[in-house]
Write an enzyme that holds these catalytic residues in place. Structure first.
Site, PDB file in Angstrom:
ATOM      1  N   LEU A 117      -7.985 108.587   2.925  1.00 25.05           N
ATOM      2  CA  LEU A 117      -7.580 109.942   2.545  1.00 25.05           C
ATOM      3  C   LEU A 117      -6.543 109.885   1.439  1.00 25.05           C
ATOM      4  CD1 LEU A 117      -7.629 113.047   3.403  1.00 25.05           C
ATOM      5  CD2 LEU A 117      -5.569 112.493   4.711  1.00 25.05           C
ATOM      6  N   HIS A 118      -6.788 110.579   0.338  1.00 28.11           N
ATOM      7  CA  HIS A 118      -5.779 110.610  -0.722  1.00 28.11           C
ATOM      8  C   HIS A 118      -5.709 111.989  -1.352  1.00 28.11           C
ATOM      9  CE1 HIS A 118      -9.576 109.132  -2.498  1.00 28.11           C
ATOM     10  NE2 HIS A 118      -9.208 109.697  -3.636  1.00 28.11           N
TER      11      HIS A 118
END
Length: 198
Positions: A117-118
């Site tokens: 997740l970014h």
DNA sequence: GTTCTAGAAC
DNA sequence: GTTCTAGAAC
């Protein structure tokens, strides 16, 4: 005709299971202290790194230390982590970059390529040599970019992230548009040049 | 995610 | 001839 010799073999391809390029963000989360050239902030919960191929003058990635492969893996119990990522991003923009929040976008790609997740912290100039494909333009200047509040509300309302993949994939074949004036352009260089003074 | 590059578009 | 795009990468 000479026969091939034993040293004529092609270079050994990468055959390991999975795509190692898509795992490239994981080491930053696992041991940020070992990547201080890229890491600009870290604590027990999150890491902020400079994007290695920035698509604008300022471009950072905010990630959890804990492994969360993508937005599709978010649980309602992660809502506070999202809030924390947002808070720290705003602090970084104000306190470290000393910039106005309005010159940035904070958000997620609807269909990310890299694992982990970014959240992107990206300035709105899109002025960078690494922004070289139509796909890049689309991913930051259309609905393909999901602003933080939208993702937050998606998770809070649905108890998970619901993404219409077909809708976002279709954006790639739309004409190239300027996000400010909606004019259509034939090439990526032309829209980039136009956008500078739009 | 990028690199490479063939061939389309200009 | 040069610019630009788009698909394979084992």
């Amino acid at each position: 005709t000479p026969t091939p010799t034993s040293n004529s073999a092609k270079p050994k391809p990468i055959t390991s299971i999975g795509n190692r390029w898509s795992d490239a963000l994981l080491p930053y989360c696992k041991s940020p202290e070992d990547h201080k050239d890229s890491v600009v902030y870290y604590d027990d919960q999150i890491v902020i790194i400079r994007d290695y191929y920035p698509k604008a003058k300022h471009h950072y990635l905010v990630m959890p230390r804990r492994i969360i492969p993508s937005i599709n893996d978010l649980k309602i119990t992660d809502i506070e982590l999202l809030e924390y990522m947002n808070e720290k991003s705003i602090s970084y923009i104000h306190q470290t970059l000393k910039c106005d929040l309005s010159m940035f976008m904070l958000g997620f790609h609807a269909i990310p390529s890299m694992k982990q997740l970014h959240m992107h912290i990206i300035s709105k100039d899109f002025d960078s040599p690494s922004l070289k494909k139509k796909e890049h333009w689309v991913s930051f200047t259309t609905d393909f970019f999901i602003p933080y509040p939208s993702l937050y509300n998606n998770l809070k309302f649905n108890q998970k992230i619901i993404i219409d993949k077909e809708k976002y994939l279709a954006l790639k074949s739309d004409p190239i548009k300027c996000p400010k004036c909606s004019n259509v352009f034939k090439t990526l260089p032309s829209v980039k040049e136009h956008y500078k003074s739009c």
